[in-house]
Scaffold this motif. Structure first.
Motif, short mmCIF file in Angstrom:
data_model
loop_
_atom_site.label_atom_id
_atom_site.label_comp_id
_atom_site.label_asym_id
_atom_site.label_seq_id
_atom_site.Cartn_x
_atom_site.Cartn_y
_atom_site.Cartn_z
N VAL A 238 -11.86 2.01 23.52
CA VAL A 238 -11.51 2.75 24.74
C VAL A 238 -12.20 2.12 25.94
O VAL A 238 -13.39 1.76 25.88
CB VAL A 238 -11.93 4.23 24.61
CG1 VAL A 238 -11.59 5.00 25.88
CG2 VAL A 238 -11.25 4.86 23.40
N LEU A 239 -11.48 2.02 27.02
CA LEU A 239 -12.01 1.52 28.29
C LEU A 239 -12.05 2.69 29.27
O LEU A 239 -11.03 3.35 29.50
CB LEU A 239 -11.12 0.41 28.82
CG LEU A 239 -11.60 -0.40 30.03
CD1 LEU A 239 -12.94 -1.07 29.74
CD2 LEU A 239 -10.55 -1.44 30.41
N GLU B 63 -15.41 2.96 19.97
CA GLU B 63 -16.15 2.16 20.94
C GLU B 63 -15.69 2.56 22.34
O GLU B 63 -14.50 2.78 22.57
CB GLU B 63 -15.86 0.67 20.77
CG GLU B 63 -16.36 0.05 19.49
CD GLU B 63 -16.00 -1.42 19.42
OE1 GLU B 63 -16.02 -2.09 20.48
OE2 GLU B 63 -15.67 -1.90 18.32
N VAL B 64 -16.64 2.65 23.29
CA VAL B 64 -16.28 2.96 24.68
C VAL B 64 -17.01 2.00 25.61
O VAL B 64 -18.24 1.94 25.61
CB VAL B 64 -16.62 4.41 25.06
CG1 VAL B 64 -16.11 4.69 26.47
CG2 VAL B 64 -16.01 5.39 24.09
N ASP B 65 -16.26 1.25 26.38
CA ASP B 65 -16.80 0.40 27.44
C ASP B 65 -16.33 0.95 28.78
O ASP B 65 -15.55 1.91 28.83
CB ASP B 65 -16.32 -1.04 27.27
CG ASP B 65 -16.75 -1.65 25.95
OD1 ASP B 65 -17.89 -1.39 25.53
OD2 ASP B 65 -15.95 -2.38 25.33
N ILE C 37 -23.43 4.77 27.31
CA ILE C 37 -22.57 3.68 26.85
C ILE C 37 -22.68 2.54 27.86
O ILE C 37 -23.27 2.68 28.93
CB ILE C 37 -21.10 4.12 26.75
CG1 ILE C 37 -20.57 4.53 28.14
CG2 ILE C 37 -20.94 5.27 25.76
CD1 ILE C 37 -19.09 4.39 28.32
N ALA C 38 -22.11 1.40 27.52
CA ALA C 38 -21.81 0.31 28.46
C ALA C 38 -23.02 -0.25 29.18
O ALA C 38 -22.94 -0.61 30.34
CB ALA C 38 -20.76 0.78 29.47
N GLY D 289 -21.57 4.14 21.27
CA GLY D 289 -20.31 3.62 21.80
C GLY D 289 -20.15 2.13 21.64
O GLY D 289 -19.25 1.53 22.25
N VAL D 290 -20.98 1.51 20.82
CA VAL D 290 -20.96 0.06 20.65
C VAL D 290 -20.45 -0.28 19.26
O VAL D 290 -20.45 0.55 18.35
CB VAL D 290 -22.36 -0.53 20.87
CG1 VAL D 290 -22.83 -0.27 22.29
CG2 VAL D 290 -23.35 0.05 19.87
N PRO D 291 -20.00 -1.52 19.05
CA PRO D 291 -19.52 -1.90 17.72
C PRO D 291 -20.62 -1.74 16.68
O PRO D 291 -21.79 -2.01 16.94
CB PRO D 291 -19.15 -3.38 17.89
CG PRO D 291 -18.92 -3.56 19.35
CD PRO D 291 -19.85 -2.61 20.02
#
Length: 401
Positions: free
Chosen positions: A123-124, A158-160, A389-390, A397-399
């Motif tokens: 997800v972005l 995952e969220v970036d 996250i990010a 939220g990371v791999p």
């Protein structure tokens, strides 16, 4: 693909993330009430954990009460979501958009659960804050970090995030066009009032924030190079760029002011307040003002109330001509430019980003896809740091290994 990318981390030394095959976009926003019964619960969410009594909250609820308890921000987010969906479709990009709010329905946690239930895993996030800072960026990263943990989706999704877009043509071009028209409008008002030669001032305005937040905006390495806080520096850079694109603004005085201060009276916030500044402008001989709300992406309640009501009333009392530039909203250039940012991050069929190059119109951009350690850091009331996250130091939220 650039050799500067570290495939183990997924980003390079400049905070640019490797393109990915994202399967959903999350539009993250502030949220607002949609009826009179929603107002107090909404304000309790906004001020959660601070112990502010309902009587005090009612004092700040007046602008919602006078609008039927409805904040325009929700409808504006629906319109932006629809416009983004149409632009993605026009480019043949199959990327479903979900919408989640910090303080009202649909809440971010619910949206995370829904997109996971629908099968999405990469997800972005597009946050609706254009600038760097705690409220505009880090708090959204915290919302997603805490949301993934609360829903049990960390390690599943995952969220970036998209980079902050204050410096992009997408964001500034609507203000450039609006400033030209507003200057004509104020000049016409002055002509009609027999003050055709009256001085016009351009007043750029953004949301005030606590001085403590302003002083920690951005990473330390950047803060150490600046003469003032990063939040203000970015706004000044945007204002100067807009002025450079509008010939009609040449030679006119301009300023950067703030609005919507809240919190304890003894807590220092960024100043001057727009209404105080307008009084000084009138005393200095200014005849009319063009207000440019460069801190906001849409005409939500704080714009409609603080500017179109309170600041406009102040101008009327002072005898100042007044016109307010529209925010980007669903302006074609804004929507198209946001999708350009998405394309920067999407993996194309050739294994590279769908869009090469990263456009920035001001010094200090483009901003990071992956935030630096400690960027915009702010501790919770219990003294702890919330998960985010990010960021380089994100653990959620990371791999997964």
């Amino acid at each position: 693909m650039s050799q500067s990318f570290d495939p183990r981390q997924g980003y390079d030394q400049n905070g640019r993330m490797i393109p990915k095959a994202y399967d959903a976009l999350l539009l993250a926003s502030f949220g607002g009430p949609e009826g009179q019964d929603d107002v107090l619960p909404f304000l309790r969410n906004v001020t959660g954990g601070r112990g502010i009594p309902d009587e005090r909250l009612e004092e700040v609820a007046v602008h919602y009460r006078k609008n039927g308890g409805v904040s325009p921000i929700n409808e504006q987010n629906r319109a932006l979501k629809a416009a983004l969906e149409a632009e993605l479709a026009s480019r043949g990009i199959n990327l479903p958009i979900y919408w989640g709010n910090r303080n009202w329905h649909p809440f971010i946690n619910d949206s995370l659960q829904q997109l996971a239930d629908d099968g999405h895993r990469k997800v972005l996030m597009l946050g609706t804050g254009a600038y760097s800072g705690y409220s505009a960026c880090r708090q959204y990263r915290e919302d997603l970090g805490m949301g993934l943990l609360a829903t049990g989706l960390d390690g599943v999704v995952e969220v970036d995030k998209l980079r902050q877009f204050f410096d992009t043509p997408a964001f500034v071009q609507p203000f450039v066009q609006g400033l030209r028209q507003s200057l004509l409008n104020v000049r016409a008002q002055l002509e009609e009032a027999g003050k055709g030669d009256g001085a016009i001032k351009i007043v750029f305005v953004t949301h005030s924030i606590p001085l403590s937040d302003a002083n920690v905006a951005g990473p330390q390495a950047i803060r150490d190079t600046l003469s003032e806080n990063l939040y203000t520096t970015q706004h000044r850079a945007v204002a100067e760029y807009i002025l450079s694109q509008v010939e009609e603004a040449a030679g006119l005085e301009h300023s950067l002011v703030y609005q919507s201060r809240s919190g304890a009276p003894g807590t220092p916030w960024l100043e001057p307040d727009i209404n105080d500044a307008l009084e000084e402008d009138a005393a200095a001989g200014v005849a009319g003002v063009v207000v440019v709300p460069i801190g906001f992406i849409s005409d939500h309640m704080e714009v409609l109330w603080d500017l179109d009501t309170e600041a406009k009333d102040t101008c009327a009392e002072l005898g100042l001509a007044f016109d307010r530039v529209a925010t980007p909203g669903t302006h074609e250039a804004f929507v198209s430019g946001l999708v350009d940012l998405v394309e920067e991050r999407l993996l194309g069929a050739d294994g590279k980003a769908m869009r090469e190059g990263r456009t920035s119109v001001v010094e200090g951009g483009p901003w990071f896809d992956v935030c630096r350690p400690g960027c915009c850091e702010k501790r919770a009331l219990d003294g702890t740091l919330r998960p985010t996250i990010a960021a380089v130091d994100s653990q959620v939220g990371v791999p997964q290994p």
